[in-house]
Design a protein around this motif. Structure first.
Motif, PDB file in Angstrom:
ATOM      1  N   GLU A  80     -83.485 -31.503  22.691  1.00 31.25           N
ATOM      2  CA  GLU A  80     -82.209 -31.419  21.977  1.00 31.25           C
ATOM      3  C   GLU A  80     -81.047 -31.423  22.965  1.00 31.25           C
ATOM      4  O   GLU A  80     -80.028 -32.077  22.736  1.00 31.25           O
ATOM      5  CB  GLU A  80     -82.185 -30.158  21.101  1.00 31.25           C
ATOM      6  CG  GLU A  80     -80.982 -30.078  20.198  1.00 31.25           C
ATOM      7  CD  GLU A  80     -80.897 -31.171  19.131  1.00 31.25           C
ATOM      8  OE1 GLU A  80     -79.779 -31.434  18.665  1.00 31.25           O
ATOM      9  OE2 GLU A  80     -81.924 -31.774  18.776  1.00 31.25           O
TER      10      GLU A  80
ATOM     11  N   ARG B 122     -78.204 -34.275  22.925  1.00 30.45           N
ATOM     12  CA  ARG B 122     -76.808 -33.869  22.734  1.00 30.45           C
ATOM     13  C   ARG B 122     -75.924 -34.340  23.886  1.00 30.45           C
ATOM     14  O   ARG B 122     -74.711 -34.473  23.734  1.00 30.45           O
ATOM     15  CB  ARG B 122     -76.694 -32.358  22.570  1.00 30.45           C
ATOM     16  CG  ARG B 122     -77.129 -31.874  21.214  1.00 30.45           C
ATOM     17  CD  ARG B 122     -76.910 -30.360  21.065  1.00 30.45           C
ATOM     18  NE  ARG B 122     -77.291 -29.915  19.747  1.00 30.45           N
ATOM     19  CZ  ARG B 122     -76.496 -29.961  18.683  1.00 30.45           C
ATOM     20  NH1 ARG B 122     -75.273 -30.412  18.791  1.00 30.45           N
ATOM     21  NH2 ARG B 122     -76.938 -29.546  17.515  1.00 30.45           N
TER      22      ARG B 122
ATOM     23  N   TYR C  30     -74.169 -39.319  20.686  1.00 26.54           N
ATOM     24  CA  TYR C  30     -74.753 -38.286  19.825  1.00 26.54           C
ATOM     25  C   TYR C  30     -73.783 -37.960  18.692  1.00 26.54           C
ATOM     26  O   TYR C  30     -72.583 -37.889  18.934  1.00 26.54           O
ATOM     27  CB  TYR C  30     -75.054 -37.014  20.640  1.00 26.54           C
ATOM     28  CG  TYR C  30     -75.774 -35.956  19.846  1.00 26.54           C
ATOM     29  CD1 TYR C  30     -77.143 -35.974  19.749  1.00 26.54           C
ATOM     30  CD2 TYR C  30     -75.067 -34.975  19.162  1.00 26.54           C
ATOM     31  CE1 TYR C  30     -77.820 -35.011  19.002  1.00 26.54           C
ATOM     32  CE2 TYR C  30     -75.732 -34.018  18.413  1.00 26.54           C
ATOM     33  CZ  TYR C  30     -77.105 -34.046  18.334  1.00 26.54           C
ATOM     34  OH  TYR C  30     -77.762 -33.115  17.585  1.00 26.54           O
ATOM     35  N   PRO C  31     -74.206 -37.777  17.476  1.00 25.98           N
ATOM     36  CA  PRO C  31     -75.574 -37.679  16.960  1.00 25.98           C
ATOM     37  C   PRO C  31     -76.182 -39.015  16.534  1.00 25.98           C
ATOM     38  O   PRO C  31     -77.239 -39.053  15.910  1.00 25.98           O
ATOM     39  CB  PRO C  31     -75.405 -36.764  15.747  1.00 25.98           C
ATOM     40  CG  PRO C  31     -74.075 -37.148  15.192  1.00 25.98           C
ATOM     41  CD  PRO C  31     -73.228 -37.448  16.418  1.00 25.98           C
ATOM     42  N   TYR C  32     -75.516 -40.111  16.890  1.00 26.53           N
ATOM     43  CA  TYR C  32     -76.005 -41.433  16.479  1.00 26.53           C
ATOM     44  C   TYR C  32     -76.926 -42.006  17.547  1.00 26.53           C
ATOM     45  O   TYR C  32     -76.699 -43.082  18.088  1.00 26.53           O
ATOM     46  CB  TYR C  32     -74.813 -42.333  16.132  1.00 26.53           C
ATOM     47  CG  TYR C  32     -74.004 -41.696  15.031  1.00 26.53           C
ATOM     48  CD1 TYR C  32     -74.493 -41.663  13.737  1.00 26.53           C
ATOM     49  CD2 TYR C  32     -72.801 -41.041  15.308  1.00 26.53           C
ATOM     50  CE1 TYR C  32     -73.796 -41.027  12.723  1.00 26.53           C
ATOM     51  CE2 TYR C  32     -72.097 -40.399  14.302  1.00 26.53           C
ATOM     52  CZ  TYR C  32     -72.605 -40.398  13.016  1.00 26.53           C
ATOM     53  OH  TYR C  32     -71.923 -39.747  12.017  1.00 26.53           O
TER      54      TYR C  32
ATOM     55  N   LYS D  11     -87.302 -41.733  16.114  1.00 24.88           N
ATOM     56  CA  LYS D  11     -86.059 -41.122  16.578  1.00 24.88           C
ATOM     57  C   LYS D  11     -86.176 -41.026  18.097  1.00 24.88           C
ATOM     58  O   LYS D  11     -87.244 -40.701  18.619  1.00 24.88           O
ATOM     59  CB  LYS D  11     -85.936 -39.730  15.960  1.00 24.88           C
ATOM     60  CG  LYS D  11     -84.638 -39.034  16.183  1.00 24.88           C
ATOM     61  CD  LYS D  11     -84.630 -37.745  15.362  1.00 24.88           C
ATOM     62  CE  LYS D  11     -83.355 -36.992  15.486  1.00 24.88           C
ATOM     63  NZ  LYS D  11     -83.372 -35.787  14.634  1.00 24.88           N
TER      64      LYS D  11
END
Length: 182
Positions: free
Chosen positions: A76, A80, A85-87, A71
């Motif tokens: 975070e 973000r 985001y969130p992909y 990932k």
């Protein structure tokens, strides 16, 4: 057919890996298996397929993740802040953007849109990585555009994933993987 014991010995001998975790061995094995299943037989293409996660799946703070599905790294807050985001980048080649998650959801029959971390599963990540590079899913550019017949353009093959970002560096990795296959 690749002599896998010799290949793993060679990637250590040429400095790509000093030691390897079982997860790294399993990941590379899954990519090689997927190349067989998807009939990617050109050693140069296989070398470039391997060079991509060697680069994309590396963080100096966690070298054991090199060449394993990961990932995207970052806090975070940082993640973000990404427009996609969130992909965020996941898998072997950093699958990003909702449209790409939707394409792979449809093709694989696995709901990556609602559960994007599923692409961190080694066999699923390997299938996606090889398929997308072979068929030009990410950018419209595919392996055979740069590596086929007499042409072998590792520099511009980077366009399959990400423009020409770090193309020279990844070319060096591809050449080491290629020499390990022989």
């Amino acid at each position: 057919m690749i002599n896998r014991p010799a290949f793993f010995k060679n990637i250590k001998a040429n400095g790509l890996f000093i030691t390897m975790t079982q997860r790294q061995v399993d990941s590379i094995t899954a990519i090689l298996d997927e190349c067989d299943r998807q009939q990617v037989t050109d050693g140069r293409q296989i070398a470039y397929i391997l060079a991509t996660p060697y680069h994309e799946c590396y963080n100096p703070r966690t070298p054991e993740t090199r060449c394993t599905p990961i990932k995207e790294f970052g806090s975070e807050r940082y993640l973000r802040g990404k427009v996609y985001y969130p992909y965020i980048g996941r898998g072997f080649s950093g699958l990003t953007w909702k449209a790409n998650y939707q394409k792979e959801t449809k093709r694989l029959g696995v709901d990556l849109v609602n559960m994007p971390d599923l692409i961190l599963n080694i066999p699923l990540a390997a299938n996606s990585h090889v398929y997308c590079m072979k068929n030009g899913t990410y950018t419209g550019k595919k392996l055979s555009d740069y590596i086929a017949g007499v042409k072998c353009d590792f520099i511009n093959a980077r366009r399959i994933i990400n423009g020409t970002d770090k193309a020279g560096l990844i070319t060096g990795y591809a050449n080491k993987f290629l020499s390990s296959l022989i």
